[in-house]
Design an enzyme around this catalytic site. Sequence first.
Site, short mmCIF file in Angstrom:
data_model
loop_
_atom_site.label_atom_id
_atom_site.label_comp_id
_atom_site.label_asym_id
_atom_site.label_seq_id
_atom_site.Cartn_x
_atom_site.Cartn_y
_atom_site.Cartn_z
N HIS A 70 0.84 -1.21 0.00
CA HIS A 70 0.00 0.00 0.00
C HIS A 70 0.87 1.26 0.00
CE1 HIS A 70 -3.25 -2.53 2.16
NE2 HIS A 70 -3.76 -2.20 1.00
N CYS A 105 -2.83 0.13 9.93
CA CYS A 105 -3.93 -0.67 9.39
C CYS A 105 -4.84 -1.26 10.45
CB CYS A 105 -3.40 -1.76 8.47
SG CYS A 105 -2.37 -2.93 9.28
C1 CIR Z 1 -3.88 -7.88 3.10
O1 CIR Z 1 -3.05 -8.33 2.32
O2 CIR Z 1 -4.87 -7.27 2.71
C2 CIR Z 1 -3.67 -8.11 4.58
N1 CIR Z 1 -3.06 -9.37 4.80
C3 CIR Z 1 -2.83 -7.02 5.18
C4 CIR Z 1 -3.48 -5.67 5.10
C5 CIR Z 1 -2.68 -4.61 5.76
N2 CIR Z 1 -3.34 -3.35 5.62
C6 CIR Z 1 -2.74 -2.18 5.71
O3 CIR Z 1 -1.54 -2.10 5.90
N3 CIR Z 1 -3.48 -1.10 5.53
#
Ligand code: CIR
Length: 260
Positions: free
Chosen positions: A164, A251
């Site tokens: 991201h 997140c």
């Molecule tokens: C994903 O790949 O969507 C999750 N395993 C991790 C998301 C992490 N989100 C973030 O850093 N905003």
Amino acid sequence: MQSQALIAVTRNVSSSLASCELSYMPRSSIDILRATAQHHAYRLALGSLGCKVLPLPAEHGLPDAVFVEDVAVVLDEVAILTRPGAESRRTEGAAVARVLAHYRPLRAIEAPGTLDGGDVLRVGRKLYVGRSARTNAEGAAQLQAWTASFGYEVQEVSTHGCLHLKSAVSQVAEGTLLVQPAWIDKAVFADFRLIEVDPAEAHAANALWVGDGVVYPACFPRTQRRLEDAGIAVTPVDMSELQKAEGAVTCCSLLLREGP
Ligand code: CIR
């Protein structure tokens, strides 16, 4: 005037976290009890910094549901429910939306748009939107359409080699960003004071700015030192198990000011 509380919407760790989406990391075993304890400590850290923490119950059928940042973009005037790029994550938003509805009018990103909250860095009225595998041009355009009347301007930013935008850049103080220059063109952010991650700590650019300091992973001591040398107060948290799911500190919460 009494200052408004900062609310942190969080969601407890799913027992199926080990089945999470992974893009850049190999799958490794995740200790759920440890992940849950780390998440609890993260919530305590937010509480110690003055946040009113709202912990939603875990959604055990949704491995990545702990990463609430990705399902909504919350601004002072409105909350935009996202349409996450990973199909497995598209139903995570419902429970979060029910909470946000108490605080903000809701809007939504619709197909064919995709947008992950982790790709949206708000600085004042500017919404930097990462073009990643999770966020497409249509998602960015819909975000612009929903927010233009409040004076927000979307600027797309290319990302390379990271999940991201906020894996590569996050705000750590007024006018100050923490950046990983390998994953974005840092010239985009030339108007800011930039702190670069230590080259030995590739994943160190994600910090959660709360009040006068940041909540920050304890495993990046060299970059932590750079932050402290720049006068930024760091509250370290151990995120090792959540990091195995490609999670970071921004997140795991959605921060919003209570009240209009
Ligand atoms: C994903 O790949 O969507 C999750 N395993 C991790 C998301 C992490 N989100 C973030 O850093 N905003």
